[in-house]
Scaffold this motif. Structure first.
Motif, mmCIF file in Angstrom:
data_model
loop_
_atom_site.group_PDB
_atom_site.id
_atom_site.type_symbol
_atom_site.label_atom_id
_atom_site.label_comp_id
_atom_site.label_asym_id
_atom_site.label_seq_id
_atom_site.Cartn_x
_atom_site.Cartn_y
_atom_site.Cartn_z
ATOM 1 N N ASP A 1 0.847 -1.191 0.000
ATOM 2 C CA ASP A 1 0.000 0.000 0.000
ATOM 3 C C ASP A 1 0.886 1.245 0.000
ATOM 4 O OD1 ASP A 1 -1.900 1.952 0.283
ATOM 5 O OD2 ASP A 1 -2.630 1.273 2.237
ATOM 6 N N LEU A 2 0.786 2.036 -1.032
ATOM 7 C CA LEU A 2 1.632 3.222 -1.163
ATOM 8 C C LEU A 2 0.915 4.517 -0.796
ATOM 9 C CD1 LEU A 2 3.464 2.346 -4.506
ATOM 10 C CD2 LEU A 2 4.339 2.144 -2.174
ATOM 11 N N THR A 3 -0.283 4.405 -0.291
ATOM 12 C CA THR A 3 -1.044 5.597 0.075
ATOM 13 C C THR A 3 -0.238 6.460 1.036
ATOM 14 O OG1 THR A 3 -3.097 4.335 -0.143
ATOM 15 C CG2 THR A 3 -3.213 6.430 1.029
ATOM 16 N N ASP A 4 -0.031 7.694 0.671
ATOM 17 C CA ASP A 4 0.692 8.679 1.474
ATOM 18 C C ASP A 4 2.183 8.394 1.617
ATOM 19 O OD1 ASP A 4 -1.593 10.195 1.881
ATOM 20 O OD2 ASP A 4 -2.155 9.077 3.678
ATOM 21 N N ALA A 5 2.715 7.422 0.870
ATOM 22 C CA ALA A 5 4.140 7.101 0.969
ATOM 23 C C ALA A 5 4.979 8.065 0.144
ATOM 24 C CB ALA A 5 4.395 5.675 0.502
ATOM 25 N N ALA A 6 6.206 8.284 0.601
ATOM 26 C CA ALA A 6 7.201 9.018 -0.168
ATOM 27 C C ALA A 6 8.174 7.996 -0.739
ATOM 28 C CB ALA A 6 7.935 10.021 0.716
ATOM 29 N N VAL A 7 8.301 7.966 -2.065
ATOM 30 C CA VAL A 7 9.102 6.944 -2.739
ATOM 31 C C VAL A 7 10.185 7.608 -3.580
ATOM 32 C CG1 VAL A 7 9.068 4.992 -4.340
ATOM 33 C CG2 VAL A 7 7.114 5.388 -2.817
ATOM 34 N N LEU A 8 11.391 7.089 -3.461
ATOM 35 C CA LEU A 8 12.513 7.530 -4.282
ATOM 36 C C LEU A 8 12.832 6.434 -5.283
ATOM 37 C CD1 LEU A 8 14.909 9.447 -4.904
ATOM 38 C CD2 LEU A 8 16.210 8.191 -3.153
ATOM 39 N N ASP B 1 10.083 6.674 2.457
ATOM 40 C CA ASP B 1 9.607 5.423 3.046
ATOM 41 C C ASP B 1 10.125 4.210 2.278
ATOM 42 O OD1 ASP B 1 7.696 6.647 5.030
ATOM 43 O OD2 ASP B 1 6.828 7.418 3.167
ATOM 44 N N ILE B 2 10.262 4.356 0.973
ATOM 45 C CA ILE B 2 10.759 3.280 0.122
ATOM 46 C C ILE B 2 11.737 3.861 -0.882
ATOM 47 C CG2 ILE B 2 10.164 1.517 -1.601
ATOM 48 C CD1 ILE B 2 7.414 1.302 -0.350
ATOM 49 N N VAL B 3 12.842 3.164 -1.069
ATOM 50 C CA VAL B 3 13.762 3.472 -2.158
ATOM 51 C C VAL B 3 13.744 2.283 -3.114
ATOM 52 C CG1 VAL B 3 16.163 3.817 -2.840
ATOM 53 C CG2 VAL B 3 15.257 4.997 -0.821
ATOM 54 N N LEU B 4 13.507 2.560 -4.380
ATOM 55 C CA LEU B 4 13.491 1.537 -5.422
ATOM 56 C C LEU B 4 14.665 1.771 -6.359
ATOM 57 C CD1 LEU B 4 11.950 -0.793 -6.891
ATOM 58 C CD2 LEU B 4 10.771 1.001 -8.197
ATOM 59 N N ALA B 5 15.373 0.693 -6.697
ATOM 60 C CA ALA B 5 16.485 0.786 -7.638
ATOM 61 C C ALA B 5 16.427 -0.430 -8.555
ATOM 62 C CB ALA B 5 17.823 0.851 -6.905
ATOM 63 N N VAL B 6 15.804 -0.270 -9.710
ATOM 64 C CA VAL B 6 15.608 -1.369 -10.654
ATOM 65 C C VAL B 6 16.789 -1.408 -11.621
ATOM 66 C CG1 VAL B 6 14.109 -2.306 -12.447
ATOM 67 C CG2 VAL B 6 13.114 -1.223 -10.425
ATOM 68 N N TYR B 7 17.551 -2.500 -11.574
ATOM 69 C CA TYR B 7 18.716 -2.673 -12.453
ATOM 70 C C TYR B 7 19.703 -1.511 -12.329
ATOM 71 C CZ TYR B 7 15.478 -6.038 -14.497
ATOM 72 O OH TYR B 7 14.571 -7.052 -14.676
ATOM 73 N N VAL B 8 19.967 -1.101 -11.110
ATOM 74 C CA VAL B 8 20.947 -0.044 -10.853
ATOM 75 C C VAL B 8 22.253 -0.651 -10.342
ATOM 76 C CG1 VAL B 8 21.476 1.980 -9.442
ATOM 77 C CG2 VAL B 8 19.196 1.713 -10.437
#
Length: 259
Positions: A34-41, A102-109
């Motif tokens: 659930d990403l409601t109100d999340a800050a994502v990088l 709240d979440i850091v995503l790094a796809v194929y980094v």
């Protein structure tokens, strides 16, 4: 200029390939929850495909970074047309943004690190960006992938290497989209080295997740279409947490762990 500067439109198209849309992105977005109100990088955001999907799932804030000026220019052009409220920046995370996500995503980094020091620095950047209790989700080359060049052809790409699976070994991915073909160079890192880089950065135990497939896509393409990839995935999905998060620290590390 990076190897990605002129590939924005092709990367948008690649997000529509069945294996990316219905397996990779399906699994990653489900894992994010659930990403409601999340800050994502989104580090290494490319053309912005994940950033747009994350925003559509209710994230309050999405900041997307990439070192490629061409990719960011393409993503910004789409943002001007679509007005989704996504922020795009070319370059590293500004110091003022540290500890705000709240979440850091790094796809194929991580596969584009050419030294252990660069790999560790990438993990450290993700750790620094997170709030206490935040999660880091990333994709690396899977230790159980195959170097048979045509094994993944049905999914729209080829993967090959003339080197053993040792730290820093070069790997080539050739992506085929209609009449267009692009070749990307990456590096293989062993699970031990990846997990050590994460521990050094301060993360808790790394959890390796297997891919899931959208049930609708299984019905559309048939189970046998997906089986070769699920048996020998070219990518591994890893999740780890910053202190204060129990969710990502409940299973042992290693590429056999399922989500």
């Amino acid at each position: 200029m990076t190897q990605f500067d002129e590939l924005g439109r092709m990367y948008d198209d690649s997000a529509e390939l069945p294996w990316r849309k219905h397996m990779e992105m399906f699994t990653v977005l489900k894992l994010m929850g659930d990403l409601t109100d999340a800050a994502v990088l989104d580090i290494g955001c490319g053309s912005g495909a994940y950033a747009r999907a994350i925003r559509a799932r209710g994230a309050k804030r999405v900041l997307a970074l990439d070192e490629s000026e061409g990719m960011i220019a393409h993503a910004l052009a789409r943002e001007r047309d679509e007005r989704l409220g996504i922020e795009y920046l070319c370059g590293p995370l500004p110091e003022a943004e540290r500890g705000r996500f709240d979440i850091v995503l790094a796809v194929y980094v991580l596969p584009y690190a050419t030294t252990v020091e660069q790999l560790s620095a990438m993990c450290q950047s993700a750790f620094t960006a997170l709030r206490p209790g935040g999660r880091f989700i990333t994709l690396v080359l899977h230790p159980h992938s195959t170097d048979e060049p045509d094994y993944y052809r049905r999914y729209g790409f080829r993967l090959f290497s003339d080197h053993p699976e040792v730290d820093g070994a070069p790997v080539t991915l050739e992506l085929q989209l209609g009449d267009h073909r692009v070749t990307v160079s990456a590096r293989y890192w062993t699970p031990h080295t990846v997990e050590e880089a994460m521990r050094t950065a301060g993360f808790r135990t790394a959890v390796w997740h297997r891919h899931d497939v959208d049930p609708d896509a299984v019905a559309e393409h048939g189970e046998e279409y997906w089986r070769p990839y699920l048996d020998r995935p070219h990518a591994a999905i890893i999740e780890c947490g910053k202190a204060g998060d129990a969710k990502a620290a409940t299973a042992p590390g290693g590429p056999e762990v399922t989500g």
